[in-house]
Design an enzyme around this catalytic site. Structure first.
Site, short mmCIF file in Angstrom:
data_model
loop_
_atom_site.label_atom_id
_atom_site.label_comp_id
_atom_site.label_asym_id
_atom_site.label_seq_id
_atom_site.Cartn_x
_atom_site.Cartn_y
_atom_site.Cartn_z
N SER A 124 0.82 -7.25 -1.21
CA SER A 124 1.74 -6.67 -2.17
C SER A 124 1.67 -7.26 -3.61
CB SER A 124 3.27 -6.66 -1.59
OG SER A 124 3.96 -5.75 -2.29
N ASP B 205 0.20 3.46 3.74
CA ASP B 205 0.84 2.66 2.74
C ASP B 205 1.08 3.66 1.54
OD1 ASP B 205 1.94 0.98 0.98
OD2 ASP B 205 0.50 -0.76 1.31
N HIS C 203 2.55 -0.49 4.74
CA HIS C 203 2.37 -1.77 3.79
C HIS C 203 2.49 -2.96 4.77
CE1 HIS C 203 2.47 -3.36 -0.04
NE2 HIS C 203 3.61 -3.85 0.06
#
Length: 694
Positions: free
Chosen positions: A556, A639, A671
């Site tokens: 991320s 995601d 994610h």
């Protein structure tokens, strides 16, 4: 006059003073292993029991907890409930049906009501057979009983918008087309099918439900919050005459750019709805009454659009109709909280100095204060307190982890200030796993600030040898690096494969003051990236770090950090791994779903000249000319927070530049990586890449 009691302040000052003379802060002893112990493996990590605290009996003498076990062959999890007598530590298995049980209510007579496959069951803690109470089509979610037990509150999805072609055109049942006129067309890992989670109430008599009433009255709003809200978004009033629920009553574009959830009160007799937090512009969540029912508390953030704003505890006194922020004067942010039984204080958890600890704030009897509420840190150590289960006369029952121990339930003793294990679900497994040494280390950042990192060492670490070293880049960006225990980014697992891991509390992380936490916004590629370089440069002064075998890994914002470092590291690293990282800030702004996050942290849209630096200097794609280091890229197909084009663009750029690179595409993952077998593939690819490149 402000009065804050923080045990860690004096300790930290001592740590920093010591760090200025010696950059290594030793926080545990060197660990030696026996011949029967082995390093932790990816399979062992997923075979550990996952412990959840479900509650305490009415008399406080019995702990009810759950254990989930994942079957890798079947690629699914099974959860059962257990009873632990706190007096003699006797453990009794309470349920063993196929499925996953979760406790809803514990009655004074020993009856435990729980959910299984969406239905309610009851069984007495003293024995007997389980009895199914409901058989509701579609099942029940987020169930809460009214104080008198005559009504239940629950949630279910309601179809309100015909976005999907099969709903819009009944004569085309085999079509599969979505049509949207607004944002919020997809969220996290799902496209919007036009269904909205709503709270319902229904009468309840011996397992029979009356007609369910929709508290949102067919409005296109969510409660619980999407995508992660649950039963904490609901509560009954103490008299059972009303329900409080959390909702962000915005739709479409307004929904995508705001965090302004409010707490609403629904009167059962009249159907009247009142906004209790009108004018409070950020997140307002977790409505909870004091045990005596006289005060309502909740968590609140001030700023609309700032999802990682300081989280404060607000208390409303019904008799005086006054509202008080208990933690406004405290330089930290609240995680979770629970009232004391005597109504005089609120216990809460918060990140502090690379850990998550217990705190308590006194609740004044009179809100016309001459001094601010006293806040006290009541636990301290190299562990995280991950949840508060309940209070006894001598302490608190809590859940806790460390970087080398998965979640278990503990008792925290007020007098001794020690935590002792109540559950020992994974003790047998850990007896055969080598305990990794974990140390805290302070570094001077480029701006002169003290920068803290956790250093996790390989099994049987020998300082006379040289080791490959990994810089771990955390996501968030405003999430903490503490003593947490992850099933994927597991520091013990990574170190157990022979790597030193440097986990940095860089700019943007809670636990080091509100300003430190907020400073990363609009500065993603600035000081935080310099913090990472400072930390790896500092640890590299040690003789045991092999400077020719250093890598950087993260997901991320951590994946973004890896992409940024790939263009600015100036030869420090020999390998990179990025999971669902942001590569091109322009295309990311155009495809991500929670635009409030992008607007706050990036400054806003790429077409606004005021945000030029975000989309140039702090954009990894603009540094691609300097990429020359092998890189592994993971990307989830579902995601929608960091959509698929980010990973594909980065991989394609690396390939076209002739850089050794690999794409691991997970079409069914969001994610995160939630499937056990997919997680095993993830780990194998992760460590295979490191063995190839380091």
């Amino acid at each position: 006059m402000k009065r804050i009691t923080l045990v860690s302040v004096a300790i930290l000052s001592s740590m920093i003073s010591h760090a200025q003379q010696n950059p290594v802060m030793k926080t545990n002893k060197s660990v030696e292993s026996s011949d029967s112990q082995r390093p932790l493996s990816p399979q062992q990590l997923w075979e550990l029991g996952r412990v959840s605290a479900e509650g305490l009996s009415a008399d406080g003498k019995t702990l009810i907890y759950g254990v989930s076990n994942f079957n890798l062959d079947e690629n699914k999890s099974e959860k059962n409930l257990f009873l632990l007598s706190l007096s003699d530590k006797k453990v009794t298995q309470f349920t063993q049906d196929a499925g996953s049980e979760s406790v809803i209510r514990i009655d004074a007579n020993g009856d435990i009501i729980y959910t299984l496959k969406g239905q309610l069951y009851v069984k007495n803690a003293n024995g007997g057979e389980a009895k199914q109470l409901t058989n509701v089509e579609g099942g029940l979610e987020n169930v809460k009983f009214s104080p008198d037990g005559k009504h239940i509150l629950f949630s279910k999805a309601v179809l309100l918008k015909k976005y999907h072609s099969v709903d819009k055109y009944a004569d085309l049942p085999k079509s599969n087309v979505f049509v949207y006129d607004n944002l919020d067309y997809r969220h996290w890992d799902s496209f919007n099918h036009g269904k909205f989670n709503h709270p319902f109430i229904a009468s309840y008599t011996e397992g029979q439900l009356g007609e369910a009433i929709d508290l949102l009255k067919d409005e296109p709003f969510y409660s619980p919050q999407a995508p992660f809200g649950g039963a904490e978004d609901f509560t009954w009033t103490p008299d059972g005459k009303a329900v409080l629920y959390v909702s962000k009553k915005k739709f479409g574009n307004e929904y995508a750019v705001s965090t302004n959830t409010d707490i609403y009160r629904y009167e059962i007799a009249t159907g009247k709805t009142t906004n209790l937090t009108e004018g409070m512009l950020g997140y307002d969540t977790n409505p909870t009454y004091s045990p005596d029912g006289n005060r309502l508390s909740w968590l609140s953030m001030k700023t609309d659009g700032f999802e990682a704003d300081k989280n404060d505890i607000i208390v409303f006194d019904k008799s005086s109709t006054q509202r008080l922020n208990l933690t406004s004067h405290w330089d930290g942010t609240v995680g979770s909280f629970k009232w004391s039984k005597d109504n005089r204080k609120i216990y809460f958890t918060a990140a502090v100095k690379g850990t998550v600890q217990l705190f308590a704030v006194a609740v004044p009897s009179n809100f016309n204060l001459k001094s601010l509420p006293i806040i006290e840190q009541i636990s301290e150590g190299q562990f995280d307190i991950t949840g508060i289960v309940g209070e006894t006369k001598d302490g608190l029952v809590v859940t806790s982890t460390s970087m080398t121990r998965a979640t278990e339930v503990y008792f925290y003793d007020f007098k001794s200030k020690n935590r002792s294990p109540l559950t020992t679900v994974n003790d047998k497994a850990y007896a055969g796993i080598i305990e990794n040494k974990v140390e805290g280390r302070f570094t001077k950042a480029t701006d002169g600030q003290d920068l803290f990192s956790w250093i996790i060492y390989p099994p049987n670490f020998d300082p006379t040898k040289k080791y490959p070293t990994l810089l771990y880049c955390q996501g968030g960006p405003q999430s903490a690096v503490t003593q947490t225990y992850s099933l994927r980014w597991n520091m013990q697992l990574i170190a157990s494969q022979g790597y030193i891991v440097v986990a940095v509390n860089r700019r943007g992380m809670p636990g080091w003051g509100v300003k430190w936490n907020a400073d990363i916004s609009k500065d993603w590629g600035g000081q935080a990236i310099q913090d990472y370089l400072s930390a790896i440069d500092d640890i590299s002064k040690e003789s045991y770090v092999d400077k020719d075998r250093r890598g950087a890994v993260g997901a991320s914002y951590g994946g973004y950090s890896v992409f940024m470092l790939a263009g600015v590291h100036e030869g420090r690293f020999k390998s990179f791994i990025s999971h669902c990282g942001l590569f091109d800030m322009t295309s990311w702004y155009g495809t991500t779903e929670e635009l409030f996050f992008a607007n706050h942290d990036l400054g806003g849209a790429y077409w606004d000249s005021a945000n030029k630096k975000t989309y140039t200097d702090f954009n990894p794609i603009t540094h691609i000319d300097k990429w020359n280091t092998p890189i592994l890229i993971f990307q989830g197909g579902k995601d929608y927070r960091v959509p698929i084009e980010q990973g594909l663009e980065a991989f394609q750029a690396a390939q076209l530049k002739g850089i050794k690179s690999r794409l691991v595409y997970l079409p069914d993952e969001n994610h995160h990586v939630l499937s056990g077998q997919n997680a095993q593939v993830w780990q194998r690819e992760f460590f295979t890449w490191l063995s190839e490149t380091l």
